[in-house]
Design a protein around this motif. Sequence first.
Motif, mmCIF file in Angstrom:
data_model
loop_
_atom_site.group_PDB
_atom_site.id
_atom_site.type_symbol
_atom_site.label_atom_id
_atom_site.label_comp_id
_atom_site.label_asym_id
_atom_site.label_seq_id
_atom_site.Cartn_x
_atom_site.Cartn_y
_atom_site.Cartn_z
ATOM 1 N N GLN A 89 -31.879 0.792 -4.924
ATOM 2 C CA GLN A 89 -33.150 0.241 -4.473
ATOM 3 C C GLN A 89 -32.939 -0.977 -3.588
ATOM 4 O O GLN A 89 -33.680 -1.200 -2.622
ATOM 5 N N GLN A 90 -31.901 -1.775 -3.911
ATOM 6 C CA GLN A 90 -31.572 -2.921 -3.054
ATOM 7 C C GLN A 90 -31.258 -2.457 -1.630
ATOM 8 O O GLN A 90 -31.747 -3.033 -0.649
ATOM 9 N N ILE A 91 -30.456 -1.411 -1.508
ATOM 10 C CA ILE A 91 -30.083 -0.900 -0.183
ATOM 11 C C ILE A 91 -31.309 -0.340 0.537
ATOM 12 O O ILE A 91 -31.507 -0.575 1.734
ATOM 13 N N GLY A 92 -32.145 0.407 -0.189
ATOM 14 C CA GLY A 92 -33.343 0.961 0.432
ATOM 15 C C GLY A 92 -34.268 -0.127 0.944
ATOM 16 O O GLY A 92 -34.788 -0.044 2.068
ATOM 17 N N ASP A 93 -34.482 -1.165 0.142
ATOM 18 C CA ASP A 93 -35.346 -2.269 0.564
ATOM 19 C C ASP A 93 -34.719 -3.043 1.721
ATOM 20 O O ASP A 93 -35.437 -3.536 2.603
ATOM 21 N N PHE A 94 -33.400 -3.142 1.730
ATOM 22 C CA PHE A 94 -32.705 -3.812 2.839
ATOM 23 C C PHE A 94 -32.967 -3.076 4.151
ATOM 24 O O PHE A 94 -33.228 -3.701 5.188
ATOM 25 N N CYS A 95 -32.937 -1.755 4.107
ATOM 26 C CA CYS A 95 -33.216 -0.971 5.315
ATOM 27 C C CYS A 95 -34.653 -1.224 5.790
ATOM 28 O O CYS A 95 -34.897 -1.378 6.991
ATOM 29 N N ARG A 96 -35.592 -1.275 4.868
ATOM 30 C CA ARG A 96 -36.995 -1.490 5.240
ATOM 31 C C ARG A 96 -37.233 -2.896 5.797
ATOM 32 O O ARG A 96 -37.847 -3.073 6.844
ATOM 33 N N GLU A 97 -36.714 -3.902 5.091
ATOM 34 C CA GLU A 97 -37.105 -5.280 5.371
ATOM 35 C C GLU A 97 -36.207 -5.993 6.375
ATOM 36 O O GLU A 97 -36.667 -6.888 7.077
ATOM 37 N N VAL A 98 -34.933 -5.632 6.411
ATOM 38 C CA VAL A 98 -33.998 -6.319 7.313
ATOM 39 C C VAL A 98 -33.640 -5.438 8.504
ATOM 40 O O VAL A 98 -33.790 -5.843 9.663
ATOM 41 N N VAL A 99 -33.204 -4.225 8.237
ATOM 42 C CA VAL A 99 -32.846 -3.306 9.326
ATOM 43 C C VAL A 99 -34.095 -2.908 10.101
ATOM 44 O O VAL A 99 -34.075 -2.774 11.322
ATOM 45 N N GLY A 100 -35.186 -2.697 9.379
ATOM 46 C CA GLY A 100 -36.439 -2.341 10.032
ATOM 47 C C GLY A 100 -36.645 -0.858 10.222
ATOM 48 O O GLY A 100 -37.513 -0.443 10.994
ATOM 49 N N GLY A 101 -35.871 -0.033 9.514
ATOM 50 C CA GLY A 101 -36.026 1.409 9.636
ATOM 51 C C GLY A 101 -34.835 2.151 9.072
ATOM 52 O O GLY A 101 -33.931 1.552 8.473
ATOM 53 N N PRO A 102 -34.784 3.462 9.265
ATOM 54 C CA PRO A 102 -33.711 4.280 8.699
ATOM 55 C C PRO A 102 -32.335 3.907 9.255
ATOM 56 O O PRO A 102 -32.211 3.454 10.394
ATOM 57 N N ALA A 103 -31.316 4.126 8.439
ATOM 58 C CA ALA A 103 -29.946 3.776 8.823
ATOM 59 C C ALA A 103 -28.967 4.804 8.290
ATOM 60 O O ALA A 103 -29.253 5.533 7.338
ATOM 61 N N PHE A 104 -27.802 4.860 8.900
ATOM 62 C CA PHE A 104 -26.666 5.570 8.334
ATOM 63 C C PHE A 104 -26.024 4.641 7.304
ATOM 64 O O PHE A 104 -25.858 3.442 7.562
ATOM 65 N N LEU A 105 -25.661 5.180 6.155
ATOM 66 C CA LEU A 105 -25.002 4.392 5.115
ATOM 67 C C LEU A 105 -23.539 4.804 5.033
ATOM 68 O O LEU A 105 -23.229 6.001 5.011
ATOM 69 N N VAL A 106 -22.659 3.815 4.979
ATOM 70 C CA VAL A 106 -21.223 4.056 4.838
ATOM 71 C C VAL A 106 -20.756 3.296 3.613
ATOM 72 O O VAL A 106 -20.916 2.068 3.535
ATOM 73 N N GLY A 107 -20.214 4.006 2.629
ATOM 74 C CA GLY A 107 -19.765 3.363 1.399
ATOM 75 C C GLY A 107 -18.291 3.574 1.142
ATOM 76 O O GLY A 107 -17.681 4.496 1.676
ATOM 77 N N ASN A 108 -17.735 2.685 0.341
ATOM 78 C CA ASN A 108 -16.366 2.825 -0.143
ATOM 79 C C ASN A 108 -16.386 2.699 -1.665
ATOM 80 O O ASN A 108 -17.057 1.816 -2.200
ATOM 81 N N SER A 109 -15.701 3.602 -2.353
ATOM 82 C CA SER A 109 -15.574 3.558 -3.806
ATOM 83 C C SER A 109 -16.949 3.613 -4.476
ATOM 84 O O SER A 109 -17.728 4.512 -4.208
ATOM 85 N N ILE A 110 -17.288 2.631 -5.325
ATOM 86 C CA ILE A 110 -18.600 2.695 -5.981
ATOM 87 C C ILE A 110 -19.734 2.490 -4.980
ATOM 88 O O ILE A 110 -20.872 2.867 -5.249
ATOM 89 N N GLY A 111 -19.403 1.924 -3.810
ATOM 90 C CA GLY A 111 -20.412 1.791 -2.764
ATOM 91 C C GLY A 111 -20.922 3.140 -2.295
ATOM 92 O O GLY A 111 -22.061 3.248 -1.813
ATOM 93 N N CYS A 112 -20.115 4.187 -2.448
ATOM 94 C CA CYS A 112 -20.554 5.547 -2.095
ATOM 95 C C CYS A 112 -21.658 6.013 -3.039
ATOM 96 O O CYS A 112 -22.643 6.631 -2.601
ATOM 97 N N ILE A 113 -21.486 5.744 -4.340
ATOM 98 C CA ILE A 113 -22.506 6.158 -5.307
ATOM 99 C C ILE A 113 -23.797 5.396 -5.054
ATOM 100 O O ILE A 113 -24.896 5.960 -5.083
#
Length: 310
Positions: A89-113
Amino acid sequence: MTETSFFTITTTQQWLWRGYPICYQSQGDNGPAVVLVHGFGASCGHWRKNLPELATHCRVYAIDLLGFGGSAKPTPSNEISYTFETWGQQIGDFCREVVGGPAFLVGNSIGCIAAMQAAVDNRDMVLGVALINCSLRLLHERRQQNISWGRRVGAQIMQQLLSVRWFGRWFYRQVAQPKSVRKILLQAYQRPEAVTDELVDLIMKPAREPEAADVFLAFTRYSQGPLPEDLLPKLPCPAMVIWGTADPWEPVDMGRELATFDTVERFVPVEGMGHCPQDEAPELVNPILAEWIASHSDGAYRTGPSDYCF
């Protein structure tokens, strides 16, 4: 504040999420948005070799998950827990409030989950997910059914001991030492020259904060939540898997099994690299990421057919 990285000087910014300060870095003014999500014990600085390169064609953000890096580290409670649902939810809200829209997500290790959870829970905010040596969560309670009795009991005893506050804090103090961190990194990386003082300092700086021990202990006892195979079939977007084939923690053969899901477009092995190939071999991983992102951006951000050859 500014931090000097291997490649550039990047300004660390803050965003307030549910009342908690969250740190992130960003570069790039044009192109598709990309959010980089670190692994356990790491931070946005772990992407210092990737952010500038990807920013030549994208708007790139590297975020510190709640509990890590320069972000707030609240004590686990009924109101806040260190789970993939929280981070998603933190990442989703970050996309809405800071990025300003949809984004590609790139994760490593637990960041992938965390990235996949964000995509599942915020379907309108994620364009695609790139998984770099995805955590297979081998200590998950469902995974433990498939390991030997001795290893299973040993893991359960250790988790119980870590729940005892004095023992858990003593154990954390042993781990959160420069020599211990360097030793762990030398296990995870196959190029010893990539384990630099800069990298050790990136991990040690937030680890010295008083609240960091509670976050570490909370997550090491977290053996529930989603597995990769739970989230992959639910993804509303395409996925790519990148894997350092010499990863000592997440076996590449198990990683290859993730490529059998319909949502995974390709599996890209990075031969001879360890658990964090984006940091260990950025000259190999950056072109792979850039080409994949460009391929899902209608080609609008390619400047020539050979830009991302590898």
